[in-house]
Design a protein around this motif. Structure first.
Motif, PDB file in Angstrom:
ATOM      1  N   THR A 139      13.719  -8.089  -2.851  1.00  0.00           N
ATOM      2  CA  THR A 139      14.422  -6.993  -2.043  1.00  0.00           C
ATOM      3  C   THR A 139      15.590  -6.021  -2.813  1.00  0.00           C
ATOM      4  O   THR A 139      15.857  -4.790  -2.439  1.00  0.00           O
ATOM      5  CB  THR A 139      14.998  -7.477  -0.504  1.00  0.00           C
ATOM      6  OG1 THR A 139      15.828  -8.718  -1.054  1.00  0.00           O
ATOM      7  CG2 THR A 139      13.798  -8.063   0.213  1.00  0.00           C
TER       8      THR A 139
ATOM      9  N   ALA B 132      14.001  -3.562  -4.943  1.00  0.00           N
ATOM     10  CA  ALA B 132      13.483  -2.599  -3.928  1.00  0.00           C
ATOM     11  C   ALA B 132      14.733  -1.743  -3.886  1.00  0.00           C
ATOM     12  O   ALA B 132      14.870  -0.544  -3.451  1.00  0.00           O
ATOM     13  CB  ALA B 132      12.876  -3.117  -2.834  1.00  0.00           C
TER      14      ALA B 132
ATOM     15  N   VAL C 163      14.677  -1.110   3.417  1.00  0.00           N
ATOM     16  CA  VAL C 163      14.154  -1.942   2.497  1.00  0.00           C
ATOM     17  C   VAL C 163      12.863  -2.752   2.913  1.00  0.00           C
ATOM     18  O   VAL C 163      11.748  -2.553   2.330  1.00  0.00           O
ATOM     19  CB  VAL C 163      15.118  -3.156   1.968  1.00  0.00           C
ATOM     20  CG1 VAL C 163      14.125  -4.011   1.190  1.00  0.00           C
ATOM     21  CG2 VAL C 163      16.148  -2.722   0.957  1.00  0.00           C
TER      22      VAL C 163
ATOM     23  N   SER D 101       9.273  -0.906   2.638  1.00  0.00           N
ATOM     24  CA  SER D 101       9.277   0.086   1.778  1.00  0.00           C
ATOM     25  C   SER D 101       8.088  -0.378   0.617  1.00  0.00           C
ATOM     26  O   SER D 101       7.657  -1.477   0.495  1.00  0.00           O
ATOM     27  CB  SER D 101      10.535   0.291   1.064  1.00  0.00           C
ATOM     28  OG  SER D 101      10.856  -1.040   0.295  1.00  0.00           O
ATOM     29  N   ARG D 102       7.584   0.689  -0.234  1.00  0.00           N
ATOM     30  CA  ARG D 102       6.561   0.561  -0.968  1.00  0.00           C
ATOM     31  C   ARG D 102       7.215   0.927  -2.252  1.00  0.00           C
ATOM     32  O   ARG D 102       7.612   2.135  -2.710  1.00  0.00           O
ATOM     33  CB  ARG D 102       5.466   1.254  -0.752  1.00  0.00           C
ATOM     34  CG  ARG D 102       4.857   0.959   0.390  1.00  0.00           C
ATOM     35  CD  ARG D 102       3.393   1.886   0.896  1.00  0.00           C
ATOM     36  NE  ARG D 102       2.871   1.151   2.152  1.00  0.00           N
ATOM     37  CZ  ARG D 102       1.709   0.597   2.207  1.00  0.00           C
ATOM     38  NH1 ARG D 102       1.619   0.218   0.983  1.00  0.00           N
ATOM     39  NH2 ARG D 102       1.357  -0.083   3.373  1.00  0.00           N
ATOM     40  N   ILE D 103       7.365   0.023  -3.150  1.00  0.00           N
ATOM     41  CA  ILE D 103       7.890   0.321  -4.677  1.00  0.00           C
ATOM     42  C   ILE D 103       6.603   0.437  -5.581  1.00  0.00           C
ATOM     43  O   ILE D 103       5.938  -0.805  -5.765  1.00  0.00           O
ATOM     44  CB  ILE D 103       9.032  -0.694  -5.169  1.00  0.00           C
ATOM     45  CG1 ILE D 103       9.942  -1.021  -3.827  1.00  0.00           C
ATOM     46  CG2 ILE D 103       9.853  -0.607  -6.395  1.00  0.00           C
ATOM     47  CD1 ILE D 103      10.681   0.270  -3.433  1.00  0.00           C
TER      48      ILE D 103
ATOM     49  N   GLN E  74       8.410   1.859 -11.036  1.00  0.00           N
ATOM     50  CA  GLN E  74       9.939   1.379 -10.525  1.00  0.00           C
ATOM     51  C   GLN E  74      10.205   0.145 -10.640  1.00  0.00           C
ATOM     52  O   GLN E  74      11.354  -0.055 -11.168  1.00  0.00           O
ATOM     53  CB  GLN E  74       9.713   1.715  -9.086  1.00  0.00           C
ATOM     54  CG  GLN E  74       9.724   3.285  -8.562  1.00  0.00           C
ATOM     55  CD  GLN E  74       9.739   3.481  -6.933  1.00  0.00           C
ATOM     56  OE1 GLN E  74       8.961   3.253  -6.264  1.00  0.00           O
ATOM     57  NE2 GLN E  74      10.870   3.998  -6.588  1.00  0.00           N
ATOM     58  N   VAL E  75       9.204  -0.912 -10.416  1.00  0.00           N
ATOM     59  CA  VAL E  75       9.777  -1.961 -10.981  1.00  0.00           C
ATOM     60  C   VAL E  75      10.092  -2.486 -12.316  1.00  0.00           C
ATOM     61  O   VAL E  75      10.880  -2.955 -12.617  1.00  0.00           O
ATOM     62  CB  VAL E  75       8.394  -3.171 -10.422  1.00  0.00           C
ATOM     63  CG1 VAL E  75       8.628  -4.505 -10.939  1.00  0.00           C
ATOM     64  CG2 VAL E  75       8.152  -3.343  -9.161  1.00  0.00           C
TER      65      VAL E  75
ATOM     66  N   GLU F 240       1.811  -0.948  -6.675  1.00  0.00           N
ATOM     67  CA  GLU F 240       2.714  -0.903  -5.774  1.00  0.00           C
ATOM     68  C   GLU F 240       3.187  -2.274  -5.271  1.00  0.00           C
ATOM     69  O   GLU F 240       2.047  -3.061  -5.276  1.00  0.00           O
ATOM     70  CB  GLU F 240       2.901   0.133  -4.518  1.00  0.00           C
ATOM     71  CG  GLU F 240       1.962  -0.087  -3.652  1.00  0.00           C
ATOM     72  CD  GLU F 240       1.912   1.058  -2.708  1.00  0.00           C
ATOM     73  OE1 GLU F 240       2.574   1.905  -2.723  1.00  0.00           O
ATOM     74  OE2 GLU F 240       1.156   0.838  -1.444  1.00  0.00           O
TER      75      GLU F 240
ATOM     76  N   VAL G 218       7.213  -4.330   0.349  1.00  0.00           N
ATOM     77  CA  VAL G 218       8.502  -5.171   0.483  1.00  0.00           C
ATOM     78  C   VAL G 218       8.692  -5.340   1.840  1.00  0.00           C
ATOM     79  O   VAL G 218       8.616  -4.826   2.882  1.00  0.00           O
ATOM     80  CB  VAL G 218       9.620  -4.588  -0.125  1.00  0.00           C
ATOM     81  CG1 VAL G 218      10.851  -5.450  -0.117  1.00  0.00           C
ATOM     82  CG2 VAL G 218       9.625  -3.924  -1.679  1.00  0.00           C
TER      83      VAL G 218
END
Length: 304
Positions: free
Chosen positions: A213, A216, A230, A233-235, A239-240, A287, A290
């Motif tokens: 989290t 994210a 959060v 959400s889709r990360i 992005q990670v 992705e 989260v």
């Protein structure tokens, strides 16, 4: 509806959820959710024992939670303890202290039970028939669970943000050698998890707990932590990776200045982000979905 309380005492934090739960439908209405960083697992990987100061921090949080439970009028309480208290030689000191304060004995659950609760809590609101890999990155261990409506396979392995930080990190920021050592441990643990859980077969990767989290929240660019933004959400995998690289290059003070990082997570978030990135890369996920709902929600549902 039954008013229940669930407590999840992990390696890094202790959390409370008081909720009204419908025992037949599983509907959960949250009344009070809070978290305290207590670092119960401080030094356990090295000494095999719970430190006196870590126990006292945990008992102080238990006293606060006892007042909340009383004020909210919860009818039932379940206290679940995870990795640190499972590993410690002096876990009887922990158990006796909790009983004295809260009147219930903590259940020092197995890694497989931990995984079951995490999966139930995380996927209760998700719809569809896709196969899911739920990953719960804790302080001392990480749980891998595959399933849809029900758990098909689960495995807990001893990689967590606190354990890996204490084991390998001596510099700030960590050196390339320290980062390589963390990644090697994670990859070995992923091989171990894959022996029991088909981690490469899931269509959706669901990530739980504070490391996920926090990554994210950083990726979303939030000015302050917002659980509603959060949650679900889709990360993306990119992005990670970007957030992990940013954290790897940062000092303690620079991380502390990021408003979405809890003060108690500043020194362990790098290891947590590395665990997440290694998992994303290993399973080939595009992705991470989260979830703010996790083992704590699973515990509350089990009480009802």
């Amino acid at each position: 509806m039954t008013r229940v309380a669930g407590i999840d005492c992990g390696t890094n934090s202790i959390r409370l959820l008081v909720a009204d739960v419908h025992p037949e439908t599983g509907e959960l209405i949250e009344l009070d959710r809070r978290m305290t960083i207590v670092r119960l697992g401080q030094g356990v990987d090295k000494t095999g024992r719970l430190a006196p100061e870590a126990l006292e921090r945990t008992f102080a949080a238990c006293r606060e939670y006892a007042e909340v439970i009383k004020e909210r009028g919860a009818e039932r309480l379940r206290f679940v303890a995870t990795s640190a208290s499972r590993d410690a030689e002096n876990r009887a000191d922990f158990v006796n202290g909790v009983v004295e304060i809260l009147g219930v004995e903590p259940e020092v659950i197995t890694g497989d039970q931990e995984a079951e609760f995490s999966f139930t809590g995380a996927t209760g609101e998700l719809h569809g028939d896709d196969r899911r890999l739920v990953v719960d990155i804790g302080g001392g261990s990480t749980e891998f669970v595959v399933g849809n409506k029900h758990v098909e396979a689960a495995r807990s392995v001893d990689i967590g943000c606190v354990r890996l930080t204490e084991r390998h990190v001596r510099h700030d920021p960590p050196t390339a050698e320290e980062v390589a050592a963390i990644r090697a441990d994670v990859r070995t643990a992923l091989d171990l998890a894959a022996e029991a859980v088909p981690i490469d077969t899931a269509e959706t990767l669901v990530g739980l707990a504070g490391s996920v989290t926090t990554v994210a929240a950083i990726a979303l660019g939030l000015p302050e932590y917002d659980s509603e933004k959060v949650h679900h959400s889709r990360i993306s995998a990119e992005q990670v990776a970007e957030v992990t690289e940013r954290l790897l290059a940062s000092t303690h003070d620079e991380r502390a200045a990021i408003p979405v990082i809890h003060p108690g997570r500043v020194d362990v978030i790098i290891a947590g982000a590395l665990v997440l990135r290694e998992i994303v890369e290993r399973v080939g996920a595009r992705e991470v979905v989260v979830s703010e709902h996790d083992i704590l929600d699973g515990i509350a549902l089990s009480v009802a």
